[in-house]
Design a protein around this motif. Structure first.
Motif, PDB file in Angstrom:
ATOM      1  N   GLU A   1      30.897  32.400  52.362  1.00  0.00           N
ATOM      2  CA  GLU A   1      31.398  32.979  51.091  1.00  0.00           C
ATOM      3  C   GLU A   1      29.946  32.233  50.471  1.00  0.00           C
ATOM      4  O   GLU A   1      29.421  32.865  49.573  1.00  0.00           O
ATOM      5  N   THR A   2      30.284  31.132  50.089  1.00  0.00           N
ATOM      6  CA  THR A   2      30.188  29.854  48.682  1.00  0.00           C
ATOM      7  C   THR A   2      28.554  30.313  49.317  1.00  0.00           C
ATOM      8  O   THR A   2      27.570  30.138  48.620  1.00  0.00           O
TER       9      THR A   2
ATOM     10  N   VAL B   1      50.599  34.502  39.372  1.00  0.00           N
ATOM     11  CA  VAL B   1      50.034  35.599  41.015  1.00  0.00           C
ATOM     12  C   VAL B   1      49.406  35.547  42.388  1.00  0.00           C
ATOM     13  O   VAL B   1      48.893  35.135  41.659  1.00  0.00           O
ATOM     14  N   ASN B   2      49.185  35.192  43.314  1.00  0.00           N
ATOM     15  CA  ASN B   2      49.092  34.297  44.643  1.00  0.00           C
ATOM     16  C   ASN B   2      48.044  36.108  44.133  1.00  0.00           C
ATOM     17  O   ASN B   2      47.742  37.501  44.727  1.00  0.00           O
ATOM     18  N   PRO B   3      46.730  36.231  44.054  1.00  0.00           N
ATOM     19  CA  PRO B   3      45.557  36.880  43.875  1.00  0.00           C
ATOM     20  C   PRO B   3      46.101  38.369  45.330  1.00  0.00           C
ATOM     21  O   PRO B   3      45.473  39.130  46.283  1.00  0.00           O
ATOM     22  N   ASP B   4      45.540  36.846  46.874  1.00  0.00           N
ATOM     23  CA  ASP B   4      45.086  37.596  47.593  1.00  0.00           C
ATOM     24  C   ASP B   4      46.641  38.563  48.168  1.00  0.00           C
ATOM     25  O   ASP B   4      45.979  39.161  48.715  1.00  0.00           O
ATOM     26  N   ALA B   5      47.550  38.478  48.202  1.00  0.00           N
ATOM     27  CA  ALA B   5      48.705  39.667  47.930  1.00  0.00           C
ATOM     28  C   ALA B   5      48.706  40.805  47.295  1.00  0.00           C
ATOM     29  O   ALA B   5      49.057  41.475  47.952  1.00  0.00           O
ATOM     30  N   ALA B   6      47.912  39.929  46.317  1.00  0.00           N
ATOM     31  CA  ALA B   6      48.201  41.587  45.333  1.00  0.00           C
ATOM     32  C   ALA B   6      47.347  42.390  45.949  1.00  0.00           C
ATOM     33  O   ALA B   6      47.373  43.763  46.306  1.00  0.00           O
ATOM     34  N   ALA B   7      46.166  41.919  46.166  1.00  0.00           N
ATOM     35  CA  ALA B   7      44.400  42.728  47.308  1.00  0.00           C
ATOM     36  C   ALA B   7      45.213  43.015  48.568  1.00  0.00           C
ATOM     37  O   ALA B   7      44.236  44.210  48.744  1.00  0.00           O
ATOM     38  N   ALA B   8      45.958  42.579  49.036  1.00  0.00           N
ATOM     39  CA  ALA B   8      46.821  43.316  50.328  1.00  0.00           C
ATOM     40  C   ALA B   8      47.714  44.389  50.565  1.00  0.00           C
ATOM     41  O   ALA B   8      47.563  45.038  51.120  1.00  0.00           O
TER      42      ALA B   8
ATOM     43  N   LEU C   1      47.740  46.728  47.406  1.00  0.00           N
ATOM     44  CA  LEU C   1      46.675  48.085  47.165  1.00  0.00           C
ATOM     45  C   LEU C   1      45.010  47.580  47.718  1.00  0.00           C
ATOM     46  O   LEU C   1      44.674  46.112  47.174  1.00  0.00           O
ATOM     47  N   PRO C   2      44.432  48.705  47.604  1.00  0.00           N
ATOM     48  CA  PRO C   2      42.810  48.492  47.660  1.00  0.00           C
ATOM     49  C   PRO C   2      42.761  48.074  46.220  1.00  0.00           C
ATOM     50  O   PRO C   2      43.145  48.694  45.271  1.00  0.00           O
ATOM     51  N   ASN C   3      41.153  47.645  46.536  1.00  0.00           N
ATOM     52  CA  ASN C   3      40.498  47.495  45.093  1.00  0.00           C
ATOM     53  C   ASN C   3      40.102  48.491  44.083  1.00  0.00           C
ATOM     54  O   ASN C   3      40.679  48.796  42.979  1.00  0.00           O
ATOM     55  N   THR C   4      40.155  49.730  44.717  1.00  0.00           N
ATOM     56  CA  THR C   4      39.611  50.986  43.696  1.00  0.00           C
ATOM     57  C   THR C   4      41.073  51.445  43.143  1.00  0.00           C
ATOM     58  O   THR C   4      41.001  52.217  42.272  1.00  0.00           O
ATOM     59  N   LYS C   5      42.155  51.444  44.244  1.00  0.00           N
ATOM     60  CA  LYS C   5      42.956  52.152  43.600  1.00  0.00           C
ATOM     61  C   LYS C   5      43.781  50.613  41.997  1.00  0.00           C
ATOM     62  O   LYS C   5      44.101  51.790  41.970  1.00  0.00           O
ATOM     63  N   GLN C   6      43.825  49.936  42.867  1.00  0.00           N
ATOM     64  CA  GLN C   6      44.235  48.244  41.157  1.00  0.00           C
ATOM     65  C   GLN C   6      42.774  48.948  40.123  1.00  0.00           C
ATOM     66  O   GLN C   6      44.133  49.017  39.365  1.00  0.00           O
TER      67      GLN C   6
ATOM     68  N   ARG D   1      34.600  40.125  46.476  1.00  0.00           N
ATOM     69  CA  ARG D   1      35.803  41.564  46.441  1.00  0.00           C
ATOM     70  C   ARG D   1      36.212  42.359  45.266  1.00  0.00           C
ATOM     71  O   ARG D   1      37.150  43.144  45.347  1.00  0.00           O
ATOM     72  N   ALA D   2      35.059  42.880  44.920  1.00  0.00           N
ATOM     73  CA  ALA D   2      34.945  44.231  43.957  1.00  0.00           C
ATOM     74  C   ALA D   2      34.171  45.357  44.860  1.00  0.00           C
ATOM     75  O   ALA D   2      33.081  45.438  43.632  1.00  0.00           O
ATOM     76  N   GLU D   3      34.779  45.737  45.225  1.00  0.00           N
ATOM     77  CA  GLU D   3      33.424  46.827  46.338  1.00  0.00           C
ATOM     78  C   GLU D   3      33.172  48.316  45.252  1.00  0.00           C
ATOM     79  O   GLU D   3      32.187  48.506  45.307  1.00  0.00           O
ATOM     80  N   PHE D   4      34.648  48.061  44.521  1.00  0.00           N
ATOM     81  CA  PHE D   4      33.930  49.256  43.582  1.00  0.00           C
ATOM     82  C   PHE D   4      33.007  49.235  42.590  1.00  0.00           C
ATOM     83  O   PHE D   4      31.792  49.979  42.508  1.00  0.00           O
ATOM     84  N   LEU D   5      33.067  48.009  42.083  1.00  0.00           N
ATOM     85  CA  LEU D   5      31.728  47.732  41.299  1.00  0.00           C
ATOM     86  C   LEU D   5      30.993  47.719  41.761  1.00  0.00           C
ATOM     87  O   LEU D   5      29.277  47.921  41.283  1.00  0.00           O
ATOM     88  N   SER D   6      30.861  47.139  43.066  1.00  0.00           N
ATOM     89  CA  SER D   6      29.408  46.734  43.639  1.00  0.00           C
ATOM     90  C   SER D   6      29.220  47.727  44.089  1.00  0.00           C
ATOM     91  O   SER D   6      27.830  47.722  44.295  1.00  0.00           O
ATOM     92  N   VAL D   7      29.747  49.089  44.902  1.00  0.00           N
ATOM     93  CA  VAL D   7      28.671  50.077  45.076  1.00  0.00           C
ATOM     94  C   VAL D   7      28.842  50.326  43.521  1.00  0.00           C
ATOM     95  O   VAL D   7      27.552  51.932  43.508  1.00  0.00           O
ATOM     96  N   ALA D   8      29.126  51.214  42.449  1.00  0.00           N
ATOM     97  CA  ALA D   8      28.692  51.598  41.556  1.00  0.00           C
ATOM     98  C   ALA D   8      27.590  51.006  41.046  1.00  0.00           C
ATOM     99  O   ALA D   8      26.548  51.870  40.541  1.00  0.00           O
TER     100      ALA D   8
END
Length: 215
Positions: A4-5, A121-128, A130-135, A50-57
């Motif tokens: 990824e890097t 807050v653990n971002p991985d747990a928060a991302a798991a 709820l979906p990114n678009t729903k958040q 992991r910002a799928e909505f912004l990428s597609v938009a």
């Protein structure tokens, strides 16, 4: 170095080169195509974050609509590129210095976030959870609900103003009254008129008639 890097550095390098070619290309069509490439690389960077909505938009709105429209306008207009580029390299050092200063300021502001070692807050747990678009939707329609409504109202007013400016009566435009167009009926659009036949009888040449009589 993780995959990824490595991808982040590759996409960022291509995006910077493409953005530089946008302002240095002599052909405006080539500059627009380089801008499309810049948007695509930015969308890939958003996807890595992991910002799928912004990428597609970014791809659908800017590449799919705005840039295509801009590219067609550039191709249809007869632009004098030489006149637009007069004095470009003369002012380029000042523009480059200002751009570098802005880049340094952005880097200084961004380094503060990268240096944080503890998070609440653990971002991985928060991302798991709820979906990114729903958040994003939950944040927009709760914390920024009024700002979203104001932005929508401004865009609606701008759209109405653009339509009104297009439909206003001008000497050089083919204006049509929308009220008359809506009130039009089928009988007003097509009218059948009975006309007498105007076809003429076929003419027979004199030579043909004489040959026929001789036979």
């Amino acid at each position: 170095m993780s995959i990824e890097t490595a991808l982040f550095y590759i996409f960022s390098a291509v995006m910077l080169v493409a953005a530089f070619k946008v302002i240095t290309s002599k052909n405006p069509v080539h500059a627009a195509l380089y801008l499309v490439l810049t948007f695509f690389q930015g969308a890939l960077v958003w996807m890595l974050l992991r910002a799928e909505f912004l990428s597609v938009a970014l791809v659908m709105v800017y590449v799919g609509a705005v840039m295509v429209l801009f590219l067609f306008v550039v191709m249809m207009l007869d632009i004098n590129v030489e006149a637009l580029r007069v004095g470009f390299w003369k002012h380029f050092p000042v523009a480059a210095a200002l751009g570098g200063l802005m880049g340094v300021e952005v880097a200084i502001l961004s380094l503060g976030n990268f240096r944080q070692t503890t998070i609440a807050v653990n971002p991985d747990a928060a991302a798991a959870a709820l979906p990114n678009t729903k958040q994003l939707g939950m944040v927009l329609f709760t914390d920024y609900f009024y700002a979203l409504e104001v932005a929508a109202a401004i865009l609606l007013v701008a759209m109405i103003a653009a339509i009104a400016l297009t439909l206003r009566t001008r000497k050089d435009s083919k204006y049509a009254d929308p009220a008359k167009q809506v009130m039009a009926r089928q009988r007003d659009r097509l009218k059948v008129v009975s006309m007498a036949a105007t076809a003429k009888a076929p003419e027979v040449s004199t030579e043909t008639s004489a040959e026929g009589e001789g036979k």
